[in-house]
Write a protein that holds these residues in place. Structure first.
Motif, mmCIF file in Angstrom:
data_model
loop_
_atom_site.group_PDB
_atom_site.id
_atom_site.type_symbol
_atom_site.label_atom_id
_atom_site.label_comp_id
_atom_site.label_asym_id
_atom_site.label_seq_id
_atom_site.Cartn_x
_atom_site.Cartn_y
_atom_site.Cartn_z
ATOM 1 N N VAL A 116 0.848 -1.189 0.000
ATOM 2 C CA VAL A 116 0.000 0.000 0.000
ATOM 3 C C VAL A 116 0.886 1.242 0.000
ATOM 4 N N ARG A 117 0.290 2.371 -0.342
ATOM 5 C CA ARG A 117 1.044 3.622 -0.337
ATOM 6 C C ARG A 117 1.445 3.971 1.091
ATOM 7 N N THR A 118 2.641 4.566 1.222
ATOM 8 C CA THR A 118 3.148 4.908 2.549
ATOM 9 C C THR A 118 2.225 5.901 3.242
ATOM 10 N N LYS A 119 1.874 5.587 4.476
ATOM 11 C CA LYS A 119 0.980 6.441 5.251
ATOM 12 C C LYS A 119 1.780 7.296 6.227
ATOM 13 N N GLN A 120 1.091 8.269 6.813
ATOM 14 C CA GLN A 120 1.707 9.106 7.828
ATOM 15 C C GLN A 120 0.793 9.164 9.042
ATOM 16 N N VAL A 121 1.339 9.590 10.166
ATOM 17 C CA VAL A 121 0.538 9.697 11.383
ATOM 18 C C VAL A 121 0.257 11.160 11.684
ATOM 19 N N SER A 122 -0.905 11.412 12.253
ATOM 20 C CA SER A 122 -1.263 12.779 12.637
ATOM 21 C C SER A 122 -0.488 13.158 13.902
ATOM 22 N N PRO A 123 -0.342 14.462 14.175
ATOM 23 C CA PRO A 123 0.351 14.887 15.406
ATOM 24 C C PRO A 123 -0.269 14.301 16.665
ATOM 25 N N GLU A 124 -1.596 14.129 16.663
ATOM 26 C CA GLU A 124 -2.264 13.567 17.841
ATOM 27 C C GLU A 124 -1.856 12.108 18.064
#
Length: 376
Positions: A258-266
């Motif tokens: 899958v495409r690389t995901k990112q995490v939210s600051p929270e």
């Protein structure tokens, strides 16, 4: 360099294909010979320099993090990687002891040499010696063929013995003999076999205490204790957590296609608030995998964080009940600064302004004190 007087072009080409640097006809002047030798020496010097630079820069290294403990660990690995003596790697469960062992192997024998990993705790007691030293045909029920053990398989490379403190007493004695004599005897055999494998042993136990309580051989402990590397727990290097999360996201998403995901600051805030005492980086990897699976979009939100991590973050357990006030204060300050830096894309001046500091120099001073450096 082939120096020939035959004039056979085909033979010279064949020599180059077999590894010769070049070929020179005897009819050519001696200056041509000197020049060819100089070029060959310079080429080899550059090749060695490239290898050393790759080592210094940590190319292909899986040691993630720029905190002070990890920088010191990397420096120690680089110092002892080429030393053939045994190394004892100590650290909590899941802290990355095998990653350290593989880095020692990469910078020592090299990726082309064998690396054999054995989990001592996972082996049935009656099969431990067969796994380590091999066995001859008919040595025991089910031994239908001769089999090489881990020491032979790792010859010329590295043998990694994880959870070495779990080895039975009899096997400990035989391991000591192998370390001292560099020879093994297969189970059911009589012939001694020379082995040439560097031994890296790892444990999450207090081996000194085990020695005092007669659970681990004292002579083996001091044979393994020649060089010691301590892997810090994740809670002691929380400034590395953002870089670790980024790395684990890339690896996990690539494995799942899958495409690389990112995490939210929270989400990062929740991960920073957690203690990670149970299983360190292994537990973080598990959490990242679960969040990748749970999140259908490109950004992982707080709702995708595992329930136990959310509860711990809400209760502030990440600060750790057994720590001193100063330790908790330093960790909270590090977490605040890291979150602000991440939120501002590591722009120092903008982050300093957001935190209400006098200027960017004040923030840089705080970052140095907390051991925070921008991820490469």
């Amino acid at each position: 360099i082939v120096y020939t007087g035959t004039g056979s072009y085909e033979r010279c080409v064949r020599a180059v294909r077999l590894g010769a640097e070049s070929f020179i006809d005897k009819a050519e002047p001696v200056e041509r010979v000197v020049h060819a030798i100089g070029q060959a020496l310079e080429r080899h010097r550059l090749e060695r320099e490239v290898v050393q630079l790759r080592r210094d820069l940590g190319t292909s290294s899986q040691i993630i993090g720029e905190s002070r403990p990890m920088r010191e660990l990397r420096e120690a690995i680089a110092r002892i990687a080429s030393v053939p003596s045994p190394v004892l790697i100590v650290g909590e469960s899941g802290s990355g002891k095998e990653v350290v062992a593989r880095e020692l192997h990469r910078l020592g024998p090299g990726e082309r040499a064998p690396f054999v990993a054995i989990n001592s705790a996972a082996l049935p007691e009656h099969l431990v010696e067969s796994e380590l030293f091999g066995h001859e045909r008919g040595a025991f029920t089910g031994a239908t063929a001769t089999r090489k053990g881990a020491f032979e398989a790792a010859s010329g490379g590295t043998l990694f013995l994880d959870e070495v403190g779990e080895l039975p007493p009899g096997t400990q004695a035989k391991l000591l003999r192998v370390l001292e004599q560099r020879e093994i005897t297969r189970v059911g055999g009589t012939r001694t076999i020379t082995v040439d494998a560097r031994v890296l042993a790892a444990t999450n136990r207090n081996l000194e205490q085990d020695v005092r309580e007669a659970r681990f051989r004292e002579d083996l402990y001091y044979r393994l204790n020649v060089l010691v590397l301590e892997v810090p727990p994740l809670r002691d290097r929380l400034s590395d957590l953002p870089a670790l999360v980024t790395h684990l996201l890339e690896v996990t998403c690539r494995r799942y296609g899958v495409r690389t995901k990112q995490v939210s600051p929270e989400v990062l805030d929740a991960l920073m608030a957690y203690d990670w005492r149970r299983n360190n980086v292994r537990e973080l990897r598990n959490a990242v995998e679960r969040m990748v699976i749970a999140s259908p979009a490109g950004t992982i939100e707080p709702i995708h964080v595992p329930a136990e991590l959310q509860t711990a973050a809400a209760g502030g357990s990440g600060l750790g009940k057994a720590r001193t006030y100063q330790e908790q204060k330093a960790e909270a300050e590090r977490r605040i600064v890291l979150l602000a830096l991440e939120g501002n894309g590591w722009q120092i001046s903008r982050t300093a302004e957001q935190l209400g500091l006098a200027d960017h120099a004040s923030l840089l001073k705080i970052m140095r004190r907390l051991g925070i450096e921008k991820p490469s």
